[in-house]
Write an enzyme that holds these catalytic residues in place. Structure first.
Site, PDB file in Angstrom:
ATOM      1  N   LYS A 272       9.440  -7.206 -15.977  1.00 35.22           N
ATOM      2  CA  LYS A 272       9.355  -5.969 -15.179  1.00 35.22           C
ATOM      3  C   LYS A 272      10.755  -5.407 -14.995  1.00 35.22           C
ATOM      4  CE  LYS A 272       8.399  -4.278 -10.450  1.00 35.22           C
ATOM      5  NZ  LYS A 272       7.840  -4.560  -9.117  1.00 35.22           N
ATOM      6  N   ASP A 277      13.015   0.928  -7.092  1.00 41.35           N
ATOM      7  CA  ASP A 277      11.647   1.095  -6.605  1.00 41.35           C
ATOM      8  C   ASP A 277      11.657   1.680  -5.194  1.00 41.35           C
ATOM      9  OD1 ASP A 277       8.979   0.969  -6.006  1.00 41.35           O
ATOM     10  OD2 ASP A 277       8.881  -1.234  -5.861  1.00 41.35           O
ATOM     11  N   LYS A 284       8.595   3.528   0.530  1.00 43.97           N
ATOM     12  CA  LYS A 284       8.955   2.357   1.318  1.00 43.97           C
ATOM     13  C   LYS A 284       9.757   2.769   2.549  1.00 43.97           C
ATOM     14  CE  LYS A 284       9.407  -0.966  -2.508  1.00 43.97           C
ATOM     15  NZ  LYS A 284       8.403  -1.927  -2.054  1.00 43.97           N
ATOM     16  N   ASP A 295      14.785  -4.674  -8.600  1.00 45.08           N
ATOM     17  CA  ASP A 295      13.383  -4.763  -9.013  1.00 45.08           C
ATOM     18  C   ASP A 295      13.234  -4.827 -10.539  1.00 45.08           C
ATOM     19  OD1 ASP A 295      10.772  -5.056  -8.178  1.00 45.08           O
ATOM     20  OD2 ASP A 295      10.348  -2.903  -8.111  1.00 45.08           O
ATOM     21  N   ASP A 354       3.299   2.268  -4.783  1.00 38.56           N
ATOM     22  CA  ASP A 354       4.293   1.196  -4.658  1.00 38.56           C
ATOM     23  C   ASP A 354       3.847  -0.088  -5.377  1.00 38.56           C
ATOM     24  OD1 ASP A 354       6.615  -0.035  -3.908  1.00 38.56           O
ATOM     25  OD2 ASP A 354       6.050  -0.327  -1.800  1.00 38.56           O
ATOM     26  N   ARG A 358       2.817  -3.807 -11.790  1.00 33.56           N
ATOM     27  CA  ARG A 358       1.650  -4.236 -12.576  1.00 33.56           C
ATOM     28  C   ARG A 358       1.238  -3.173 -13.584  1.00 33.56           C
ATOM     29  NH1 ARG A 358      -1.560  -5.086  -7.073  1.00 33.56           N
ATOM     30  NH2 ARG A 358       0.604  -5.421  -6.445  1.00 33.56           N
TER      31      ARG A 358
HETATM   32  N1  BES Z   1       9.049  -4.476  -6.006  1.00 40.55           N
HETATM   33  C1  BES Z   1       8.072  -4.639  -4.996  1.00 40.55           C
HETATM   34  C2  BES Z   1       7.940  -6.102  -4.527  1.00 40.55           C
HETATM   35  C3  BES Z   1       9.144  -6.695  -3.841  1.00 40.55           C
HETATM   36  C4  BES Z   1       9.273  -6.608  -2.468  1.00 40.55           C
HETATM   37  C5  BES Z   1      10.105  -7.358  -4.556  1.00 40.55           C
HETATM   38  C6  BES Z   1      10.375  -7.161  -1.839  1.00 40.55           C
HETATM   39  C7  BES Z   1      11.201  -7.911  -3.933  1.00 40.55           C
HETATM   40  C8  BES Z   1      11.330  -7.827  -2.572  1.00 40.55           C
HETATM   41  C9  BES Z   1       6.719  -4.188  -5.520  1.00 40.55           C
HETATM   42  O1  BES Z   1       6.753  -3.149  -6.411  1.00 40.55           O
HETATM   43  C10 BES Z   1       5.942  -3.726  -4.346  1.00 40.55           C
HETATM   44  O2  BES Z   1       6.319  -2.769  -3.762  1.00 40.55           O
HETATM   45  N2  BES Z   1       4.856  -4.435  -4.029  1.00 40.55           N
HETATM   46  C11 BES Z   1       4.051  -4.111  -2.914  1.00 40.55           C
HETATM   47  C12 BES Z   1       2.615  -4.169  -3.359  1.00 40.55           C
HETATM   48  C13 BES Z   1       1.656  -3.542  -2.410  1.00 40.55           C
HETATM   49  C14 BES Z   1       1.868  -2.044  -2.340  1.00 40.55           C
HETATM   50  C15 BES Z   1       0.255  -3.858  -2.873  1.00 40.55           C
HETATM   51  C16 BES Z   1       4.331  -5.116  -1.804  1.00 40.55           C
HETATM   52  O3  BES Z   1       4.646  -6.269  -2.104  1.00 40.55           O
HETATM   53  O4  BES Z   1       4.295  -4.720  -0.640  1.00 40.55           O
HETATM   54 ZN    ZN Z   2       8.439  -2.947  -7.514  1.00 42.03          ZN
HETATM   55 MN    MN Z   3       6.770  -1.266  -5.476  1.00 40.47          MN
END
Ligand code: BES
Ligand code: ZN
Ligand code: MN
Length: 508
Positions: A272, A277, A284, A295, A354, A358
């Site tokens: 990835k 992000d 966020k 990320d 967000d 995936r």
């Molecule tokens: N890149 C983030 C996950 C992440 C969070 C990595 C903190 C490192 C530190 C990912 O893209 C994301 O935002 N995931 C969300 C998914 C949710 C929206 C279903 C999450 O983990 O909140």
């Molecule tokens: Zn992400």
């Molecule tokens: Mn994200």
């Protein structure tokens, strides 16, 4: 961005140098060979210091003796190796990190690699210690206009020269090239993750990956026009709110001998690479958002790994594939409610912009599976915050459709200290991402967030043996260790290099 560190190997000898490093177990006895080299006066000095400081020789403990009587050196450092059982299971890379921490302001050091009988002090131990020294020494200070003391007493830009004295220095010099390959791979991954997001956009990232051409890695960079033609609309949807164009980079290392016209099936690593992000329209919170420059740690690991494999000429055919996008909100950004058609033909309803990683990985996994028919695929991604709720920052989450692959990853994790912890997959979790309007949706609700994310990826791997590593907790901002003082850890390069070395390389 390693500060200057030179490491050499020589036969056992006593050098007149800045710092001399010696080893004892918890019996506090110096080995006969060491006693012979340092003489009775030297032995006496060390015994006095050991008793004066009540030094117990515990594993990874250190005793510093400044201006030691009977030695032509500035300091002697005695490193503890602990009990017999601990000596047998010693982690030499970590030990190298501990040694680096006590070199302080020394500009030269000499390590006398001799110790108790249970402790292996061979060429392999020597090169592992060298790797640990190097990883601990790493600093990312290219953006500090005023370079200053690193803060922990380890001067960042002072050159230091270390000699490791070992029984068979010729064997160590032969082995060290492969450890240097891995060390550079980890440093490349750390550098990429530490780079700020205004510098490292998808195009710059692709350019850095292209540097692997020098090592004989085949590089293909797919631009947005090509990606649209191929049909990677899930990946492109994530990047469409950014001024920066998306890219996919394919790296191919062909290190296995072709047998009678047939090529050995490749192994494949997918990363990835969300260079930043913001969350997109599902934006966020501001707090900590700067961390989202990391990320792309999965992609960084894949580049570092491909470097390691190529630089040590690993006898394996390996594919590295990375999806590079920036997730931004603007007038053209993807919306919650959008439905996109992925490369696989499966349709995806976007619930939360967000949950973008995936979407990127789904297309790249499918592409790699169809194009290269790999014997397995392993993807790495800073995919979910939820994995840190489940596992903290000690282990990466491991999800797999194949027990053999999962067990091998677990073993490689134990061997390198880059641990993985297996998490479940199953039909009940899979159901959570069914959509009212499309084949699937991109989030599965609040519960089991890391698992539903993995179930999503699983819909893009078919029958190919596959493992997914959720590295959100381990790749960045993780607790400092003996071999890492940097924000980015370079997690996964040593794990996967070891996996390939132990299970997937041709034997001569
Ligand atoms: N890149 C983030 C996950 C992440 C969070 C990595 C903190 C490192 C530190 C990912 O893209 C994301 O935002 N995931 C969300 C998914 C949710 C929206 C279903 C999450 O983990 O909140
Ligand atoms: Zn992400
Ligand atoms: Mn994200």
């Amino acid at each position: 961005m390693a500060a200057m560190l030179k490491i050499g190997f020589a036969s056992p000898a006593l050098e007149k140098t800045g710092t001399l490093v010696l080893f004892v177990g918890s019996d506090l006895e110096l080995s006969a060979a060491t006693r012979k080299l340092i003489g009775t006066a030297g032995v006496g000095t060390i015994k006095r210091a050991i008793s004066a400081e009540k030094f117990k020789g515990k594993e990874r403990s250190t005793l510093l003796i400044p201006a030691p009587q009977g030695f032509d050196v500035d300091r002697v450092v005695v490193v503890g190796l602990g009990k017999d059982e601990e000596q047998e299971k010693a982690d030499y890379v970590r030990l190298g990190g501990v040694i680096a921490s006590v070199l302080g302001s020394a500009s030269t050091a000499s390590i006398l690699l001799e110790g108790p009988a249970k402790w292996r002090a061979d060429a392999e131990a020597a090169v592992d210690i060298a790797l640990g020294l190097r990883l601990r020494h790493y600093r990312f200070d290219k953006y500090k206009a005023k370079k200053r003391d690193a803060g922990d007493g380890e001067k960042a830009d002072q050159p230091i020269s270390v000699t490791i004295h070992v029984e068979d220095p010729v064997a160590a010099k032969r082995l060290v090239r492969s450890r240097e390959a891995v060390g550079s791979g980890v440093e490349i991954a750390r550098d990429l993750v530490n780079e700020p997001p205004n510098v490292l956009d998808p195009i710059e990232f692709a350019k850095r990956a292209k540097e692997l051409e020098k090592l004989g890695v085949d590089i293909t960079i797919l631009d947005e026009k090509q990606l649209a033609k191929i049909g990677m609309r899930a990946l492109l949807g994530v990047g469409q709110g950014s001024e920066k164009e998306s890219r996919v980079v394919i790296m191919r290392w062909n290190g296995a001998k072709a047998k009678k016209g047939t090529k050995a099936q490749p192994v494949a690593f997918i990363g990835k690479g969300v260079v930043f992000d913001t969350g997109g329209i599902s934006i966020k919170p501001a707090q900590g958002m700067e961390d989202m420059k990391g990320d792309m740690a999965g992609a960084a690991c894949v580049v570092g790994l491909m470097h390691a494999l190529a630089a040590r000429k690993a006898k394996v055919n390996a594919i590295g594939a990375i999806g590079l996008v920036e997730n931004m909100p603007d007038g053209n950004a993807q919306r919650p409610g959008d439905i996109v058609t992925s490369l696989s033909g499966q349709t995806i309803e976007i619930i939360n912009t967000d949950a973008e990683g995936r979407l990127v990985l789904g297309d790249v996994l499918w592409y790699v599976k169809e194009t290269y028919k790999p014997s397995f695929m392993i993807d790495l991604a800073t995919l979910t915050g939820a994995i840190m709720i489940a596992l903290g920052q000690e282990y990466a989450g491991l999800f797999s459709n194949n027990d053999t692959l999962a067990e091998r990853l677990h073993a490689a994790g134990q061997a390198t200290g880059e641990g993985v912890w297996r998490m479940p997959l199953g039909a009940a979790y899979d159901k959570m991402i069914d959509s009212k309007f499309a084949d699937m949706k991109n989030t599965g609700g609040r519960f089991g967030g890391s698992i539903t994310a993995a179930q999503f990826l699983k819909r893009f791997v078919g029958d190919t043996p596959w493992a997914h590593l959720d590295i959100a907790g381990t790749a960045m901002s993780s607790p400092e260790t003996d071999i890492n003082k940097s924000w980015a850890s370079g997690w996964g390069v040593r794990l996967l290099d070891r996996l390939v070395a132990d299970y997937y390389e041709e034997r001569d």
